[in-house]
Design an enzyme around this catalytic site. Structure first.
Site, PDB file in Angstrom:
ATOM      1  CG  LEU A  70      34.535 -27.143  38.338  1.00  0.00           C
ATOM      2  CD1 LEU A  70      33.162 -27.765  38.563  1.00  0.00           C
ATOM      3  CD2 LEU A  70      35.009 -26.439  39.598  1.00  0.00           C
TER       4      LEU A  70
ATOM      5  CB  CYS B  98      50.769 -43.996   0.271  1.00  0.00           C
ATOM      6  SG  CYS B  98      49.103 -44.186   0.948  1.00  0.00           S
TER       7      CYS B  98
ATOM      8  CD  GLU C 245      26.502 -25.681  43.325  1.00  0.00           C
ATOM      9  OE1 GLU C 245      26.722 -25.579  42.110  1.00  0.00           O
ATOM     10  OE2 GLU C 245      26.695 -24.763  44.134  1.00  0.00           O
TER      11      GLU C 245
ATOM     12  CB  CYS D 157      48.721 -46.521  -2.260  1.00  0.00           C
ATOM     13  SG  CYS D 157      49.821 -47.277  -1.058  1.00  0.00           S
TER      14      CYS D 157
ATOM     15  CB  CYS E 130      48.309 -49.181   1.730  1.00  0.00           C
ATOM     16  SG  CYS E 130      47.691 -47.508   1.954  1.00  0.00           S
TER      17      CYS E 130
ATOM     18  CE  LYS F 182      31.531 -31.035  35.526  1.00  0.00           C
ATOM     19  NZ  LYS F 182      31.175 -31.071  34.108  1.00  0.00           N
TER      20      LYS F 182
ATOM     21  CG  ASP G  51      26.331 -32.955  29.772  1.00  0.00           C
ATOM     22  OD1 ASP G  51      27.332 -32.239  29.575  1.00  0.00           O
ATOM     23  OD2 ASP G  51      26.151 -34.051  29.226  1.00  0.00           O
TER      24      ASP G  51
ATOM     25  CE  LYS H 130      33.275 -34.453  34.014  1.00  0.00           C
ATOM     26  NZ  LYS H 130      33.899 -34.766  32.807  1.00  0.00           N
TER      27      LYS H 130
ATOM     28  CG  ASP I 160       0.554 -20.998  27.595  1.00  0.00           C
ATOM     29  OD1 ASP I 160       1.063 -20.672  28.694  1.00  0.00           O
ATOM     30  OD2 ASP I 160       0.767 -22.097  27.033  1.00  0.00           O
TER      31      ASP I 160
ATOM     32  CB  CYS J 165      51.163 -47.628   3.951  1.00  0.00           C
ATOM     33  SG  CYS J 165      51.421 -47.046   2.267  1.00  0.00           S
TER      34      CYS J 165
ATOM     35  CE1 TYR K 281      28.535 -22.659  37.204  1.00  0.00           C
ATOM     36  CE2 TYR K 281      26.720 -24.021  36.426  1.00  0.00           C
ATOM     37  CZ  TYR K 281      27.947 -23.406  36.209  1.00  0.00           C
ATOM     38  OH  TYR K 281      28.568 -23.547  35.002  1.00  0.00           O
TER      39      TYR K 281
END
Ligand code: IVH
Length: 663
Positions: A82, A424, A110, A404, A401, A112, A114, A307, A32, A419, A219
């Site tokens: 897709l 209201c 492959e 009101c 409600c 998927k 996220d 999925k 580094d 309601c 991809y």
């Protein structure tokens, strides 16, 4: 100087190689400290000799470029999404459909990833542009931020022109690290890797993006034929050889069993991967076969995404609170002990109505299981009765409600309470917001907050009041410091919206059961509001796709709202259907156009009508909401406006090409 130029070249190569070995190959070649030393040397030379600073210089990695807005860019080839499959049967259907066309495909499986997709464009071997998917047709220019992603090469080993596509994502450990820092600084935590990646890439200041340490996998190669490539696997290999990070987990499989094995393995490995995946992408390997299978408007037919099933977690149901919507329906909502499901924090979930809560026998204080699948709204599955302690409190449906406090009405045989108080505030605000919303009258400039404020200040108490804003401008300005310009814009937009077609008004009225689709259907069947208002339940029911409940709701509505309709009519709101939509077109439908200058062979009115028949909006002035400006010969100042705002411009050739594709 020549000496400096050579040193710049040398340093660029050292830094790019080091970067590639570290971030793509996962095999560091220098320390580094060495990297930083070379980088500092290069930064210094570039500062002293700005003419030697290449736009693709590795000094961009630390960020620095700050933009003032995201320019829109039309993708060469649309960026498709897709189709999804959720189980073995649906995978078999996907395969069977392809085989039915007489093919016997091999597939590439492959992960998927996220994150969010990106298109990277290189010219002469140098990264010149990074673009988000956007709506698939037009994306946003995020070049300045893409350059900070170390897995993305800035220079390729060959001087070629190429576009590649892939996913930008954030590793799980990066999210954790960032959130620890944010917690210390009292900043809101990033919800999940996807949102964190999306938020990081949509920064105007690339120094912020650089700190987010995004990652990338490539991809997809949109134009394999340009490079003589015949299969997807070859495309992946080719992109890898150019220095892109390609997922080593990608696998060629011969058949369904291969796909199922891959899914089985991934399901087991998923938790231990350094990044989040939400499924498996299955792609036909042979590119010729891909092209023959073709595309729908949204998806390639040669690929699909499996999925993973929804995950369930346990949490506590702390309370059940009530909210009221535009129709007056009062809904119970679960207040949950915040819990992370699939990377996002869940705090609330709708419980729909009294019956839903009773059927699940939920009590306040229960331990409940929550289910979430991908982008789907979270759901309370069930209470864990065995965990009850006796301290749980029963659920009691409210009868007033929450806004009101008027008494709620329950219609026989229906689960919901309403309601019915016409005064209201919450109901009224929601109805006005609905009336001006994009699919209804589409009145720009009137966002939810402004509507609420105008309501609370007493200027707009119902939709009729919208039309007298123009007479109250002075008072509104005094009250709330609105600029005259922005108020004038709103007034103009309100006036312009009077010309909207019937279906928008119908939808905007917020009649129960009338969504955009039904509104369109009714408008096209009856053509005018008067005709529709005279229709009986039987007549309505005789229309395909209109059921008893909808028919009843329409008749009931008009029986009680004649005055409102008459008033709108007298204010000049159009109540006729403006004609059939000739079709849809990705480049035109739902887009906002402005026309300037003349286009050979076709008048402005004709262009407008054509675009409108594909549900586009054509307006007079260019704003940041304009999608496309058509620029013909001798354009006016709108051309300059478009350039200033970075709006997509179509010249005569492009315009004619698009118009010719419309009916
Ligand atoms: S292929 C025409 N491959 O999933 C090919 N997409 O739900 C289109 N995604 O928009 C994409 N990993 O953002 C492909 N290995 C992968 C992917 C992948 C993640 C995303 C991508 C796409 C979305 C569709």
């Amino acid at each position: 100087m020549e000496e400096k130029r050579l040193r710049v070249e040398e340093l660029t190569k050292i830094l790019n190689d080091a970067n590639y070995n570290y971030y793509v190959m996962d095999n560091p070649t220098i320390t580094d400290q060495e990297y930083d030393k070379y980088l500092r040397e290069l930064i210094n030379i570039e500062q002293e000799y700005p003419e030697l600073a290449d736009p693709a210089s590795p000094t961009n990695r630390v960020g620095g470029e700050v933009i003032d807005k995201f320019n829109k860019i039309v993708h060469e080839k649309p960026m498709l999404s897709l189709a999804n499959v959720f189980n073995e049967e649906e995978i078999r259907d996907f395969d069977a459909k392809i085989k039915k066309d007489g093919y016997n495909p091999e597939y590439v499986c492959e992960y998927k990833i996220d994150g969010l997709s990106v298109a990277l464009i290189y010219e002469n071997g140098k990264l010149v542009r990074g673009v988000t998917r956007g709506d698939g047709v037009t994306g946003e220019d995020i070049t300045h931020n893409v350059k900070t992603i170390k897995a993305i090469p800035l220079t390729l080993p060959r001087n070629i022109d190429i576009e590649v596509r892939g996913e930008i994502f954030m590793n799980k450990s990066t999210l954790e690290k960032l959130n620890k820092e944010r917690e210390k600084e009292g900043l809101p935590l990033l919800q999940n890797v996807r949102n964190a990646a999306a938020g990081s890439i949509r920064q105007l200041d690339s120094r912020i993006t650089a700190k987010r340490e995004l990652d990338n996998f490539i991809y997809y190669l949109p134009e394999p034929e340009k490079y003589g490539i015949k299969t997807h696997l070859e495309a992946l290999e080719f992109m890898k050889s150019l220095g892109f990070k390609v997922n080593p987990a990608n696998r060629l499989v011969k058949d369904i069993d291969g796909i199922l094995n891959f899914i089985q393995e991934v399901t087991e490995k998923r938790g231990s991967l350094p990044y989040e995946i939400d499924g498996v992408v299955i792609k036909v390997n042979d590119i010729d076969m891909q092209e023959k299978l073709g595309y729908t408007a949204k998806y390639p037919k040669w690929a699909t995404a499996y999925k993973f099933p929804a995950t369930e977690v346990l949490t506590k149901l702390k309370d059940i609170i009530f909210t009221v919507g535009r129709t007056g329906r009062v809904t119970p909502n679960a207040v949950l002990e915040p819990v992370i499901v699939m990377g996002s924090t869940i705090r609330r979930a709708t419980l729909h109505n009294e019956e839903y809560v009773k059927a699940k026998n939920l009590m306040i204080g229960d331990t409940v299981s929550i289910r979430k699948a991908g982008d789907v709204i979270p759901e309370v599955v069930e209470a864990k009765f065995e965990r009850r302690t006796g301290a749980e409190k029963p659920f009691v449906m409210t009868h007033e409600c929450p806004m009101c406090h008027s008494e709620l009405i329950k219609i026989d045989n229906q689960a919901d309470y309403y309601c019915k108080n016409p005064e209201c505030p919450k109901r009224n605000i929601e109805s006005i917001i609905h009336y001006v919303s994009r699919d209804a009258l589409n009145i720009e400039g009137l966002g939810e907050e402004i509507v609420e404020e105008l309501y609370n200040l007493g200027f707009v108490r119902n939709i009729i009041d919208l039309y007298s804003i123009k007479d109250k401008k002075k008072a509104i300005m005094e009250f709330d410091g609105y600029g005259e310009k922005s108020l004038n814009k709103i007034v103009d937009n309100i006036e312009e919206s009077k010309n909207s077609s019937l279906e928008r008004v119908l939808y905007g009225l917020g009649i129960k059961e009338i969504g955009t689709k039904t509104a369109k259907l009714l408008a096209s069947e009856f053509s005018t509001m008067d005709m529709l208002m005279q229709a009986t339940e039987e007549e309505l029911e005789s229309i395909r796709d209109i059921g008893t409940v909808t028919a009843k709701s329409v008749v009931e509505y008009f029986a009680t709202h004649q005055d409102l309709i008459n008033e709108l009519k007298s204010l000049g709101v159009n109540m006729t259907y403006k004609g059939k939509i000739a079709g849809t077109n990705d480049l035109v439908t739902d887009k906002r156009f402005v026309i300037t200058g003349t286009i050979t062979g076709i008048g402005r009115k004709e262009i407008k009508e054509k675009l409108e028949s594909y549900n586009a909006k054509v307006s007079e002035s260019v704003s940041k909401n304009t999608d496309v400006v058509i620029v013909g010969a001798n354009p006016g100042s709108k051309y300059q406006d478009a350039l200033n705002l970075g709006i997509t411009i179509w010249d005569e050739a492009k315009t004619l090409e698009v118009l010719n594709n419309l009916q």
